[in-house]
Design an enzyme around this catalytic site. Structure first.
Site, PDB file in Angstrom:
ATOM      1  N   HIS A 114       0.839  -1.206   0.000  1.00 53.49           N
ATOM      2  CA  HIS A 114       0.000   0.000   0.000  1.00 53.49           C
ATOM      3  C   HIS A 114       0.877   1.260   0.000  1.00 53.49           C
ATOM      4  CE1 HIS A 114      -3.639   2.364   1.260  1.00 53.49           C
ATOM      5  NE2 HIS A 114      -2.710   3.127   1.802  1.00 53.49           N
ATOM      6  N   GLU A 115       1.832   1.320   0.945  1.00 53.95           N
ATOM      7  CA  GLU A 115       2.681   2.510   1.027  1.00 53.95           C
ATOM      8  C   GLU A 115       3.576   2.607  -0.208  1.00 53.95           C
ATOM      9  OE1 GLU A 115       1.636   4.488   3.068  1.00 53.95           O
ATOM     10  OE2 GLU A 115       0.708   3.215   4.578  1.00 53.95           O
ATOM     11  N   CYS A 130      -9.042  -3.758  -2.695  1.00 53.31           N
ATOM     12  CA  CYS A 130      -7.811  -3.297  -3.365  1.00 53.31           C
ATOM     13  C   CYS A 130      -6.751  -2.913  -2.339  1.00 53.31           C
ATOM     14  CB  CYS A 130      -8.143  -2.099  -4.243  1.00 53.31           C
ATOM     15  SG  CYS A 130      -6.691  -1.327  -5.001  1.00 53.31           S
ATOM     16  N   CYS A 149      -6.555  -3.433  -7.528  1.00 52.91           N
ATOM     17  CA  CYS A 149      -7.698  -3.581  -8.434  1.00 52.91           C
ATOM     18  C   CYS A 149      -7.244  -3.211  -9.844  1.00 52.91           C
ATOM     19  CB  CYS A 149      -8.866  -2.697  -7.980  1.00 52.91           C
ATOM     20  SG  CYS A 149      -8.602  -0.941  -8.307  1.00 52.91           S
TER      21      CYS A 149
HETATM   22 ZN   LIG Z   1      -2.660   5.130   2.180  1.00 59.96          ZN
HETATM   23 ZN   LIG Z   2      -7.724   0.136  -6.475  1.00 49.37          ZN
END
Ligand SMILES: [Zn+2]
Ligand SMILES: [Zn+2]
Length: 158
Positions: A114-115, A130, A149
């Site tokens: 994510h980061e 996602c 996603c």
């Molecule tokens: Zn974030």
């Molecule tokens: Zn996404």
């Protein structure tokens, strides 16, 4: 290290794992937490001093907060290529459940990816499965798949 392998598999970014040399700043005794923004400042200045241009993702055990959030799982600053992820709230033990390495590795991988997504220009996504969805709870984090996603994938891999 399984976490870096997972992140590489999700993001396509080849990661090198190294011991942390950044002086950990931002510890706030009254909260027993680390100011995530202050920590990103430290990573940025470390990178400047050592002329590191590659993005840096720091994984720490201490709990993180920001001025606007009582805790965060992680924080990224794309222009500086600096990000941090905390393992403090990613283990089952924190929630009074039996420890499980696989769960911890899964969650660290998702948060790390994510980061990393932020570092490569992605914003938050509204798709709850996602990687770029912003989870506010462990359940929301666990509800995410270990993938972007199709819309985010498009932006990431163009
Ligand atoms: Zn974030
Ligand atoms: Zn996404």
């Amino acid at each position: 290290m399984p976490v870096s392998r997972n992140i590489a598999a999700m993001t396509g970014v080849k990661a090198t794992v190294s011991e942390n040399n950044v002086r950990l700043t931002g510890y706030t005794g009254s909260k027993r937490q680390v100011d995530a923004a202050a920590l990103l400042d430290s990573i940025s200045s470390y990178k400047r001093r050592h002329e590191i241009t590659d993005p840096v993702l720091l994984v720490i055990g201490q709990d993180l907060f920001t001025p606007r959030h009582s805790f965060v799982f992680g924080l990224a600053r794309a222009p500086a290529g600096a990000a941090v992820v905390s393992a403090a709230r990613l283990g089952n033990e924190y929630y009074g459940r039996p420890a499980c390495d696989d769960d911890l590795i899964d969650r660290l991988s998702k948060e790390g990816a994510h980061e990393t997504g932020h570092l490569f220009g992605l914003d938050h996504c509204t798709d709850p499965e996602c990687i770029m969805y912003k989870p506010d709870t462990l359940a929301e984090l666990d509800g995410k798949k270990k993938m972007f996603c199709s819309a985010c994938r498009e932006k990431l891999f163009g």
